[in-house]
Scaffold this motif. Structure first.
Motif, PDB file in Angstrom:
ATOM      1  N   ILE A  77       0.833  -1.209   0.000  1.00 36.72           N
ATOM      2  CA  ILE A  77       0.000   0.000   0.000  1.00 36.72           C
ATOM      3  C   ILE A  77       0.867   1.258   0.000  1.00 36.72           C
ATOM      4  N   SER A  78       1.988   1.229   0.715  1.00 36.62           N
ATOM      5  CA  SER A  78       2.856   2.409   0.802  1.00 36.62           C
ATOM      6  C   SER A  78       3.467   2.796  -0.545  1.00 36.62           C
ATOM      7  N   LEU A  79       3.590   1.833  -1.459  1.00 35.28           N
ATOM      8  CA  LEU A  79       4.149   2.134  -2.784  1.00 35.28           C
ATOM      9  C   LEU A  79       3.152   2.859  -3.680  1.00 35.28           C
ATOM     10  N   LYS A  80       1.884   2.864  -3.286  1.00 37.51           N
ATOM     11  CA  LYS A  80       0.817   3.542  -4.022  1.00 37.51           C
ATOM     12  C   LYS A  80       0.797   3.184  -5.510  1.00 37.51           C
ATOM     13  N   PRO A  81       0.762   1.879  -5.801  1.00 33.58           N
ATOM     14  CA  PRO A  81       0.695   1.507  -7.217  1.00 33.58           C
ATOM     15  C   PRO A  81      -0.661   1.872  -7.797  1.00 33.58           C
ATOM     16  N   LYS A  82      -0.725   1.984  -9.109  1.00 35.48           N
ATOM     17  CA  LYS A  82      -1.996   2.227  -9.783  1.00 35.48           C
ATOM     18  C   LYS A  82      -2.843   0.953  -9.779  1.00 35.48           C
ATOM     19  N   ARG A  83      -2.167  -0.227  -9.847  1.00 34.58           N
ATOM     20  CA  ARG A  83      -2.895  -1.484  -9.818  1.00 34.58           C
ATOM     21  C   ARG A  83      -2.017  -2.595  -9.248  1.00 34.58           C
ATOM     22  N   VAL A  84      -2.707  -3.622  -8.777  1.00 39.10           N
ATOM     23  CA  VAL A  84      -2.069  -4.852  -8.311  1.00 39.10           C
ATOM     24  C   VAL A  84      -2.686  -5.995  -9.103  1.00 39.10           C
ATOM     25  N   ILE A  85      -1.843  -6.832  -9.683  1.00 37.93           N
ATOM     26  CA  ILE A  85      -2.314  -8.000 -10.416  1.00 37.93           C
ATOM     27  C   ILE A  85      -2.109  -9.231  -9.541  1.00 37.93           C
ATOM     28  N   TYR A  86      -3.209  -9.940  -9.313  1.00 35.37           N
ATOM     29  CA  TYR A  86      -3.164 -11.210  -8.594  1.00 35.37           C
ATOM     30  C   TYR A  86      -3.066 -12.317  -9.625  1.00 35.37           C
ATOM     31  N   ASN A  87      -1.886 -12.886  -9.761  1.00 35.36           N
ATOM     32  CA  ASN A  87      -1.710 -14.011 -10.671  1.00 35.36           C
ATOM     33  C   ASN A  87      -2.382 -15.243 -10.065  1.00 35.36           C
ATOM     34  N   PRO A  88      -2.712 -16.250 -10.881  1.00 33.95           N
ATOM     35  CA  PRO A  88      -3.420 -17.418 -10.368  1.00 33.95           C
ATOM     36  C   PRO A  88      -2.764 -17.994  -9.102  1.00 33.95           C
ATOM     37  N   GLY A  89      -3.599 -18.213  -8.091  1.00 34.59           N
ATOM     38  CA  GLY A  89      -3.131 -18.762  -6.821  1.00 34.59           C
ATOM     39  C   GLY A  89      -2.758 -17.723  -5.787  1.00 34.59           C
ATOM     40  N   THR A  90      -2.792 -16.444  -6.173  1.00 33.17           N
ATOM     41  CA  THR A  90      -2.401 -15.386  -5.233  1.00 33.17           C
ATOM     42  C   THR A  90      -3.588 -14.560  -4.753  1.00 33.17           C
ATOM     43  N   GLU A  91      -4.785 -14.878  -5.221  1.00 31.29           N
ATOM     44  CA  GLU A  91      -5.981 -14.109  -4.871  1.00 31.29           C
ATOM     45  C   GLU A  91      -6.142 -14.065  -3.351  1.00 31.29           C
ATOM     46  N   ASN A  92      -6.482 -12.854  -2.844  1.00 32.22           N
ATOM     47  CA  ASN A  92      -6.503 -12.659  -1.399  1.00 32.22           C
ATOM     48  C   ASN A  92      -7.569 -11.624  -1.017  1.00 32.22           C
ATOM     49  N   PRO A  93      -8.760 -12.073  -0.599  1.00 33.10           N
ATOM     50  CA  PRO A  93      -9.853 -11.154  -0.263  1.00 33.10           C
ATOM     51  C   PRO A  93      -9.486 -10.140   0.825  1.00 33.10           C
ATOM     52  N   GLU A  94      -8.659 -10.528   1.768  1.00 34.03           N
ATOM     53  CA  GLU A  94      -8.255  -9.602   2.828  1.00 34.03           C
ATOM     54  C   GLU A  94      -7.477  -8.413   2.248  1.00 34.03           C
ATOM     55  N   LEU A  95      -6.539  -8.710   1.353  1.00 36.14           N
ATOM     56  CA  LEU A  95      -5.781  -7.627   0.717  1.00 36.14           C
ATOM     57  C   LEU A  95      -6.651  -6.870  -0.285  1.00 36.14           C
ATOM     58  N   PHE A  96      -7.596  -7.553  -0.943  1.00 33.33           N
ATOM     59  CA  PHE A  96      -8.536  -6.861  -1.839  1.00 33.33           C
ATOM     60  C   PHE A  96      -9.179  -5.694  -1.090  1.00 33.33           C
ATOM     61  N   GLU A  97      -9.666  -5.963   0.112  1.00 38.12           N
ATOM     62  CA  GLU A  97     -10.350  -4.931   0.913  1.00 38.12           C
ATOM     63  C   GLU A  97      -9.431  -3.769   1.252  1.00 38.12           C
ATOM     64  N   LEU A  98      -8.217  -4.079   1.644  1.00 38.23           N
ATOM     65  CA  LEU A  98      -7.258  -3.013   1.981  1.00 38.23           C
ATOM     66  C   LEU A  98      -6.946  -2.150   0.760  1.00 38.23           C
ATOM     67  N   LEU A  99      -6.811  -2.788  -0.387  1.00 36.13           N
ATOM     68  CA  LEU A  99      -6.548  -2.026  -1.609  1.00 36.13           C
ATOM     69  C   LEU A  99      -7.736  -1.128  -1.945  1.00 36.13           C
ATOM     70  N   LYS A 100      -8.955  -1.667  -1.817  1.00 38.99           N
ATOM     71  CA  LYS A 100     -10.156  -0.853  -2.061  1.00 38.99           C
ATOM     72  C   LYS A 100     -10.167   0.371  -1.159  1.00 38.99           C
ATOM     73  N   GLN A 101      -9.876   0.170   0.123  1.00 36.86           N
ATOM     74  CA  GLN A 101      -9.876   1.270   1.090  1.00 36.86           C
ATOM     75  C   GLN A 101      -8.842   2.339   0.744  1.00 36.86           C
ATOM     76  N   ASN A 102      -7.816   1.955  -0.007  1.00 41.54           N
ATOM     77  CA  ASN A 102      -6.754   2.887  -0.386  1.00 41.54           C
ATOM     78  C   ASN A 102      -6.832   3.308  -1.851  1.00 41.54           C
ATOM     79  N   ASP A 103      -7.988   3.050  -2.482  1.00 42.39           N
ATOM     80  CA  ASP A 103      -8.216   3.432  -3.883  1.00 42.39           C
ATOM     81  C   ASP A 103      -7.153   2.901  -4.840  1.00 42.39           C
TER      82      ASP A 103
END
Length: 120
Positions: A77-103
């Motif tokens: 989150i601190s790197l403030k990327p424009k996007r994060v790509i979850y490659n197969p097997g890396t999907e993570n709902p907990e991090l999805f939420e944190l990313l949403k909260q940080n736009d």
């Protein structure tokens, strides 16, 4: 357009998808950085083993399973990327939420497929 990309979970092993991703990103002219557990070089890209405060990261492409991601949430989150790509097997709902909260945009996709279909 160059989408500076951090391959997160990079491997020196030539049969790993993160290794292929580095090769393909470089061959497509994408400014590529890499973080992994072992230092070394793949296609001219140095794999960092220390967390760096990279600037202007457009995309973080994840190659870590969800359990191993947890310790890096704040860093990603601190790197403030424009996007994060979850490659197969890396999907993570907990991090999805944190990313949403940080736009921060995210997608469950495959970097290799996106590159091969010109959708990167």
């Amino acid at each position: 357009m160059n989408k500076k990309t951090l391959v997160f979970g990079a491997s020196l092993k030539p049969n790993r998808y993160s290794n292929y991703a580095i090769q393909r990103l470089v061959s497509n002219g994408v400014d590529t950085l890499a973080f992994g557990l072992k230092s070394g070089v793949v296609s001219g890209v140095e794999i960092d083993t220390e967390l760096e405060l990279y600037k202007d990261i457009h995309t973080i492409t994840l190659y870590l399973n969800p359990k191993r991601q947890k310790q890096y949430y704040d860093y990603i989150i601190s790197l403030k990327p424009k996007r994060v790509i979850y490659n197969p097997g890396t999907e993570n709902p907990e991090l999805f939420e944190l990313l949403k909260q940080n736009d921060i945009h995210f997608e469950a996709s495959c970097t290799l497929v996106l590159l091969s279909t010109n959708q990167y």
